[in-house]
Design a protein around this motif. Structure first.
Motif, PDB file in Angstrom:
ATOM      1  N   UNK A  47      29.352  -7.229  20.234  1.00 15.80           N
ATOM      2  CA  UNK A  47      28.811  -7.543  18.928  1.00 15.80           C
ATOM      3  C   UNK A  47      28.746  -6.306  18.032  1.00 15.80           C
ATOM      4  N   UNK A  48      29.295  -5.210  18.503  1.00 14.50           N
ATOM      5  CA  UNK A  48      29.252  -3.992  17.715  1.00 14.50           C
ATOM      6  C   UNK A  48      30.522  -3.840  16.905  1.00 14.50           C
ATOM      7  N   UNK A  49      30.351  -3.557  15.651  1.00 14.11           N
ATOM      8  CA  UNK A  49      31.508  -3.389  14.794  1.00 14.11           C
ATOM      9  C   UNK A  49      31.968  -1.936  14.795  1.00 14.11           C
ATOM     10  N   UNK A  50      31.020  -1.035  15.017  1.00 11.56           N
ATOM     11  CA  UNK A  50      31.326   0.381  14.865  1.00 11.56           C
ATOM     12  C   UNK A  50      32.110   0.897  16.066  1.00 11.56           C
ATOM     13  N   UNK A  51      33.103   1.702  15.802  1.00 12.63           N
ATOM     14  CA  UNK A  51      33.875   2.283  16.888  1.00 12.63           C
ATOM     15  C   UNK A  51      33.120   3.501  17.416  1.00 12.63           C
ATOM     16  N   UNK A  58      27.728   8.716  13.090  1.00 13.55           N
ATOM     17  CA  UNK A  58      26.502   8.091  12.646  1.00 13.55           C
ATOM     18  C   UNK A  58      25.290   8.895  13.061  1.00 13.55           C
ATOM     19  N   UNK A  59      25.296   9.190  14.365  1.00 13.60           N
ATOM     20  CA  UNK A  59      24.169   9.901  14.956  1.00 13.60           C
ATOM     21  C   UNK A  59      24.052  11.286  14.336  1.00 13.60           C
ATOM     22  N   UNK A 177      23.997  -4.952   9.024  1.00 19.04           N
ATOM     23  CA  UNK A 177      25.277  -4.765   8.316  1.00 19.04           C
ATOM     24  C   UNK A 177      26.325  -4.134   9.222  1.00 19.04           C
ATOM     25  N   UNK A 178      25.963  -3.917  10.492  1.00 19.60           N
ATOM     26  CA  UNK A 178      26.916  -3.311  11.425  1.00 19.60           C
ATOM     27  C   UNK A 178      27.314  -4.234  12.573  1.00 19.60           C
ATOM     28  N   UNK A 179      26.714  -5.404  12.674  1.00 18.73           N
ATOM     29  CA  UNK A 179      27.063  -6.253  13.814  1.00 18.73           C
ATOM     30  C   UNK A 179      28.200  -7.199  13.444  1.00 18.73           C
ATOM     31  N   UNK A 228      33.282   5.493   5.535  1.00 22.98           N
ATOM     32  CA  UNK A 228      33.639   4.433   6.479  1.00 22.98           C
ATOM     33  C   UNK A 228      32.452   3.874   7.245  1.00 22.98           C
ATOM     34  N   UNK A 229      31.251   4.437   7.023  1.00 23.74           N
ATOM     35  CA  UNK A 229      30.072   3.915   7.722  1.00 23.74           C
ATOM     36  C   UNK A 229      29.862   2.446   7.367  1.00 23.74           C
ATOM     37  N   UNK A 230      29.987   2.145   6.094  1.00 26.09           N
ATOM     38  CA  UNK A 230      29.751   0.769   5.642  1.00 26.09           C
ATOM     39  C   UNK A 230      31.016   0.104   5.117  1.00 26.09           C
ATOM     40  N   UNK A 231      31.094  -1.192   5.348  1.00 25.73           N
ATOM     41  CA  UNK A 231      32.150  -2.012   4.773  1.00 25.73           C
ATOM     42  C   UNK A 231      31.440  -3.029   3.900  1.00 25.73           C
ATOM     43  N   UNK A 232      31.871  -3.153   2.685  1.00 25.38           N
ATOM     44  CA  UNK A 232      31.160  -4.036   1.763  1.00 25.38           C
ATOM     45  C   UNK A 232      31.135  -5.481   2.280  1.00 25.38           C
ATOM     46  N   UNK A 233      32.238  -5.877   2.919  1.00 25.20           N
ATOM     47  CA  UNK A 233      32.316  -7.255   3.445  1.00 25.20           C
ATOM     48  C   UNK A 233      31.196  -7.521   4.446  1.00 25.20           C
ATOM     49  N   UNK A 234      30.754  -6.481   5.133  1.00 23.36           N
ATOM     50  CA  UNK A 234      29.718  -6.675   6.163  1.00 23.36           C
ATOM     51  C   UNK A 234      28.305  -6.645   5.593  1.00 23.36           C
TER      52      UNK A 234
END
Ligand SMILES: CC(C)=CCC/C(C)=C/CC/C(C)=C/CC/C(C)=C/CC/C(C)=C/CC/C(C)=C/CC/C(C)=C/CC/C(C)=C/CC/C(C)=C/CC/C(C)=C/Cc1cc(C(=O)O)cc(O)c1O
Ligand SMILES: C[S@@+](CC[C@H](N)C(=O)[O-])C[C@H]1O[C@@H](n2cnc3c(N)ncnc32)[C@H](O)[C@@H]1O
Ligand SMILES: [Mg+2]
Length: 320
Positions: A47-51, A58-59, A177-179, A228-234
């Motif tokens: 369920x994680x979108x982030x690679x 991020x961290x 917004x990341x799942x 690239x942290x956020x995608x507007x679609x998400x």
């Protein structure tokens, strides 16, 4: 009181108490991140979108900008002082005493520590092992927090069964917004809440303004957040969030806009939800019972990792 009514909805006294207290304490010291972030073999949930590299980035950024975040939280001190006055008769200095809270996607523990400091017993989870390592290290300087907070490197979906109905409150700040599968994530939140428990979510709305400020400005111009942290679609609008919460047994009490004033360093509640907003939803106190015959169907339903079969929406589907 900060917010008692919003959008014609009333926040329960428990919700108000919790929300007032959340705008309070802050970690005292900022730990230096131990070296360069590395992916430590902890696999992210489906369920994680982030690679992995994005999560590490991020961290890192979270700690690079920690002074800013801490300043956001410290400056909420006025509310803490007011709260302590009103709650002094119960647990002086520990208004959240007795509450079991899970901070989902806790990162380095920026919100987990204030919650523990206010007396709650908190579990902070994050699938990025490096985040958890840093959070552990930071809380270890405070013996009181060390006892009240437990950290675990995992995604929510992975611990649903073992923690079912275990918490008075779930906090997911800047996570939805990341799942990848938001509905499944919400179903997991439902599962781990006790009947009558509260879910608190903060996130970024899906608007042109949030695209301009949250992506173009924050990521591409000012570099506050890595590109690239956020995608507007998400990004998730309050309406979309509500349309997932309600059929999944989480009754929305409040949706409040949040506005950060970089000049004063304060977060304010705002009528406008066009940028950041917070949502508070409550799980019905009436227990959903899973019919054994229906439970037998669980094996047939393909729900990766998380067993969400007792969530109201899944129950509905099973009845069909
Ligand atoms: C009634 C009720 C529902 C109550 C809720 C109770 C509750 C849970 C209350 C919480 C209150 C509170 C203090 C919430 C904080 C929410 C929040 C935004 C936290 C940020 C956490 C975080 C990951 C910080 C990292 C450090 C950092 C970069 C901080 C920036 C601080 C900030 C927001 C500055 C404003 C700058 C700006 C131009 C804002 C425009 C608004 C906008 C759309 C911003 C989006 C971009 C952004 C800065 C998002 C935070 C963020 C950061 C990172 C990261 O890696 O740095 C990753 C993310 O996924 C993020 O979402
Ligand atoms: C922007 S950070 C928020 C950090 C923290 N909540 C805060 O406010 O400081 C989002 C975090 O959510 C975590 N995350 C993403 N999906 C998750 C999931 N399914 N379960 C638990 N954590 C998740 C990520 O690893 C990341 O650390
Ligand atoms: Mg975010």
């Amino acid at each position: 009181m900060l917010v008692a009514m919003w959008n014609g909805r009333r926040l329960s006294s428990r919700g108000v108490r919790f929300l007032e207290t959340l705008r309070l304490g802050c970690p005292r010291a900022v730990a230096e991140p131990p070296g360069v972030a590395s992916w430590s073999g902890n696999q992210p949930s489906k369920n994680l979108q982030i690679k992995p590299w994005e999560l590490c980035e991020h961290r890192t950024i979270q700690f690079r900008s920690s002074s800013m975040t801490f300043s956001c939280l410290t400056r909420m001190k006025t509310y803490r002082d007011n709260l302590l006055k009103t709650s002094a008769s119960h647990h002086p200095g520990r208004p959240l005493c007795g509450m079991k809270i899970i901070d989902v996607g806790c990162g380095g523990g920026l919100l987990t520590e204030p919650l523990g400091r206010l007396g709650a017993s908190v579990i902070g989870i994050d699938p990025v092992a490096e985040n958890i390592k840093i959070a552990q290290h930071h809380k270890s300087f405070d013996p009181v927090l060390d006892k009240r907070i437990e950290y675990k490197a995992c995604a929510l979906e992975e611990i649903v069964n073992e923690t079912a109905q275990g918490f008075d409150a779930v906090v997911a700040s800047e996570v939805v917004e990341h799942v990848i599968d938001l509905e499944m994530f919400i179903q997991c939140c439902y599962q781990v809440l006790k009947p009558g428990g509260s879910l608190f979510i903060t996130t970024v709305n899906k608007t042109q303004l949030s695209y301009a400020l949250g992506i173009v400005f924050s990521e591409q111009i000012a570099g506050i957040v890595p590109k690239g942290t956020h995608t507007w679609e998400k990004f998730v609008s309050p309406e979309k969030l509500e349309s997932i919460l309600e059929p999944n047994g989480l009754s929305v009490q409040t949706v409040a806009g949040m506005f950060y004033n970089p000049f004063s360093g304060y977060w304010h509640w705002s009528k406008s939800t066009s940028l950041n907003y917070a949502a508070h939803a409550v799980k019905s106190s009436v227990q959903e019972h899973s019919d054994p015959a229906e439970s037998a169907l669980k094996g047939d339903t393909e729900v990766p990792q998380a067993d969400t079969s007792s969530s109201p929406r899944v129950q509905e589907e099973l009845k069909k």
